[in-house]
Each structure stands twice: as structure tokens, then as C-alpha cells.
Design a protein around this motif. Sequence first.
Motif: not given
Length: 91
Positions: A66-91
Motif C-alpha cells: 500500500y505504501r509503495t503504491t501510494m508513493a509511486l502515485t504521489i511521485g508520478g503526479t508530482f512528476y507529471c505536474l513538473v513536466a507540464l510546468y516545464i513544457a508550458s514555459q516559453p522558449k
Amino acid sequence: QGLKSLVPIESSGPHPIFGTSKPAPGLSATDTFLGTNQVPDLQKIFQRSDGLPVHLKRGYPDRMLYRTTMALTIGGTFYCLVALYIASQPK
């Protein structure tokens, strides 16, 4: 001729056996090949009123999974949000 087969169909071995109480071929009648019934033991574990949710009733391995699943879920959500933020920045 229609749908009739021109070549006779030959059986290529023993037919499968379904819904029988006979032991499997190669086992003696005294050998147990299905194992023991674990349902009553599992019912005792899962119906215990100890306040735990059903996915944590079996102890340490369930908690770690359960803890591993929750850590991967939270980590994956954080990674996606950071990736979306970086992708939305103008170049």
C-alpha cells in the motif's frame, strides 16, 4: 458437397475431461492435487472487526504494498505536474 469435410477427422489424443471427480492422470487416488480449502481461514482474517480496511488486513506485506503504491502515485503526479510546468514555459 456443401460444408461436409472431404477428409475424415481423426482424434489426436485423449479428450479433455471436464467436471469430474476423478484424479488427474498420473496421480494415485490418495494424492491431493487441489490443496486444502483456505476459505474458512481467510474468512476469519477478513471478517475480523479490528478497524482496518480490507486491503490492509494481512499485515506487514499489505502495508508495504500500500505504501509503495501510494508513493509511486504521489511521485508520478508530482512528476507529471513538473513536466507540464516545464513544457508550458516559453522558449
